[in-house]
Write a protein that holds these residues in place. Structure first.
Motif, mmCIF file in Angstrom:
data_model
loop_
_atom_site.group_PDB
_atom_site.id
_atom_site.type_symbol
_atom_site.label_atom_id
_atom_site.label_comp_id
_atom_site.label_asym_id
_atom_site.label_seq_id
_atom_site.Cartn_x
_atom_site.Cartn_y
_atom_site.Cartn_z
ATOM 1 N N GLU A 67 -14.978 -38.287 47.259
ATOM 2 C CA GLU A 67 -14.459 -39.635 47.093
ATOM 3 C C GLU A 67 -13.424 -39.640 45.983
ATOM 4 O OE1 GLU A 67 -17.821 -42.145 46.314
ATOM 5 O OE2 GLU A 67 -18.393 -42.211 48.420
ATOM 6 N N ILE A 68 -12.410 -40.477 46.145
ATOM 7 C CA ILE A 68 -11.368 -40.616 45.127
ATOM 8 C C ILE A 68 -11.912 -41.456 43.981
ATOM 9 C CG2 ILE A 68 -9.091 -41.588 44.625
ATOM 10 C CD1 ILE A 68 -8.387 -41.062 47.565
ATOM 11 N N MET A 69 -11.741 -40.967 42.779
ATOM 12 C CA MET A 69 -12.138 -41.695 41.584
ATOM 13 C C MET A 69 -10.868 -41.920 40.756
ATOM 14 S SD MET A 69 -15.301 -41.850 42.336
ATOM 15 C CE MET A 69 -15.932 -42.675 40.923
ATOM 16 N N VAL A 70 -10.280 -43.120 40.848
ATOM 17 C CA VAL A 70 -9.049 -43.428 40.140
ATOM 18 C C VAL A 70 -9.353 -43.524 38.649
ATOM 19 C CG1 VAL A 70 -7.169 -45.083 39.852
ATOM 20 C CG2 VAL A 70 -8.087 -44.632 42.133
ATOM 21 N N LYS A 71 -8.621 -42.755 37.851
ATOM 22 C CA LYS A 71 -8.809 -42.772 36.400
ATOM 23 C C LYS A 71 -7.825 -43.719 35.726
ATOM 24 C CE LYS A 71 -11.986 -39.638 36.399
ATOM 25 N NZ LYS A 71 -13.348 -39.986 36.102
ATOM 26 N N LYS A 72 -6.565 -43.706 36.220
ATOM 27 C CA LYS A 72 -5.543 -44.531 35.579
ATOM 28 C C LYS A 72 -4.378 -44.723 36.540
ATOM 29 C CE LYS A 72 -2.878 -44.917 31.354
ATOM 30 N NZ LYS A 72 -2.587 -44.342 30.051
ATOM 31 N N ILE A 73 -3.768 -45.890 36.448
ATOM 32 C CA ILE A 73 -2.540 -46.173 37.183
ATOM 33 C C ILE A 73 -1.499 -46.544 36.144
ATOM 34 C CG2 ILE A 73 -1.411 -47.608 38.912
ATOM 35 C CD1 ILE A 73 -4.236 -48.070 40.105
ATOM 36 N N LYS A 74 -0.455 -45.735 36.051
ATOM 37 C CA LYS A 74 0.590 -45.959 35.062
ATOM 38 C C LYS A 74 1.683 -46.832 35.666
ATOM 39 C CE LYS A 74 -0.072 -41.569 32.659
ATOM 40 N NZ LYS A 74 0.585 -40.303 32.267
ATOM 41 N N SER A 75 1.532 -48.144 35.472
ATOM 42 C CA SER A 75 2.496 -49.123 35.961
ATOM 43 C C SER A 75 2.264 -50.429 35.218
ATOM 44 C CB SER A 75 2.312 -49.344 37.468
ATOM 45 O OG SER A 75 2.987 -50.489 37.892
ATOM 46 N N ASP A 76 3.328 -51.198 35.055
ATOM 47 C CA ASP A 76 3.213 -52.500 34.403
ATOM 48 C C ASP A 76 2.953 -53.622 35.397
ATOM 49 O OD1 ASP A 76 3.679 -51.368 31.906
ATOM 50 O OD2 ASP A 76 5.848 -51.623 32.063
ATOM 51 N N ASN A 77 3.029 -53.332 36.676
ATOM 52 C CA ASN A 77 2.850 -54.344 37.708
ATOM 53 C C ASN A 77 1.367 -54.423 38.082
ATOM 54 O OD1 ASN A 77 2.701 -55.740 40.220
ATOM 55 N ND2 ASN A 77 4.870 -55.327 40.548
ATOM 56 N N GLU A 78 0.698 -55.435 37.571
ATOM 57 C CA GLU A 78 -0.746 -55.574 37.771
ATOM 58 C C GLU A 78 -1.122 -55.794 39.232
ATOM 59 O OE1 GLU A 78 -3.213 -55.017 35.617
ATOM 60 O OE2 GLU A 78 -1.642 -54.406 34.226
ATOM 61 N N GLU A 79 -0.277 -56.478 39.982
ATOM 62 C CA GLU A 79 -0.560 -56.733 41.391
ATOM 63 C C GLU A 79 -0.588 -55.423 42.187
ATOM 64 O OE1 GLU A 79 1.031 -59.579 45.021
ATOM 65 O OE2 GLU A 79 2.236 -59.384 43.220
ATOM 66 N N ILE A 80 0.371 -54.549 41.927
ATOM 67 C CA ILE A 80 0.409 -53.252 42.604
ATOM 68 C C ILE A 80 -0.742 -52.375 42.127
ATOM 69 C CG2 ILE A 80 1.732 -51.118 42.862
ATOM 70 C CD1 ILE A 80 4.238 -52.855 43.014
ATOM 71 N N ASN A 81 -1.030 -52.420 40.835
ATOM 72 C CA ASN A 81 -2.159 -51.641 40.300
ATOM 73 C C ASN A 81 -3.465 -52.031 40.995
ATOM 74 O OD1 ASN A 81 -0.264 -50.625 38.547
ATOM 75 N ND2 ASN A 81 -1.145 -51.550 36.722
ATOM 76 N N GLU A 82 -3.680 -53.324 41.135
ATOM 77 C CA GLU A 82 -4.902 -53.809 41.780
ATOM 78 C C GLU A 82 -4.948 -53.386 43.254
ATOM 79 O OE1 GLU A 82 -6.904 -58.073 42.890
ATOM 80 O OE2 GLU A 82 -5.866 -57.901 40.964
#
Length: 114
Positions: A67-82
């Motif tokens: 299973e994919i375990m997302v650790k971090k998303i490096k972006s300032d766009n919260e909508e895309i991060n979510e």
């Protein structure tokens, strides 16, 4: 207009660059098209409207259960991060090239309509 932006976002996600393993001794993954393609399929459908071009980095590992375990998303766009978190977190991967416990960095380029 909304459908055009949705289509462009999906098209950009489909043309993602190859995944790169990020650890102290990175294992080469370049040339292995199944790694980003599997992620690409997970991110293909979106209702997002993207105003500006952006490049973001998704950092994740693969669990024992594949299973994919997302650790971090490096972006300032919260909508895309979510959106990315909802689409990837705890999703099973089936390719044979995934390495359990490795830290992967996957760059994703999103292009806005003009």
């Amino acid at each position: 207009m909304r459908q055009v932006k949705l289509f462009l976002f999906s098209a950009v996600v489909m043309t993602m660059t190859t995944a790169v393993v990020a650890s102290t001794n990175p294992a080469p993954v370049a040339g292995n098209k199944s790694v980003p393609y599997e992620i690409e399929k997970m991110l293909a459908k979106s209702n997002l409207i993207v105003e500006d071009d952006l490049t973001l980095m998704v950092i994740f590992t693969i669990s024992e259960d594949k299973e994919i375990m997302v650790k971090k998303i490096k972006s300032d766009n919260e909508e895309i991060n979510e959106f990315i978190m909802q689409k990837l977190q705890n999703r099973k991967v089936f390719g044979k090239t995934w390495v359990e416990g490795k830290l992967y960095e996957l760059p994703i380029k999103v292009q806005a309509t003009r």
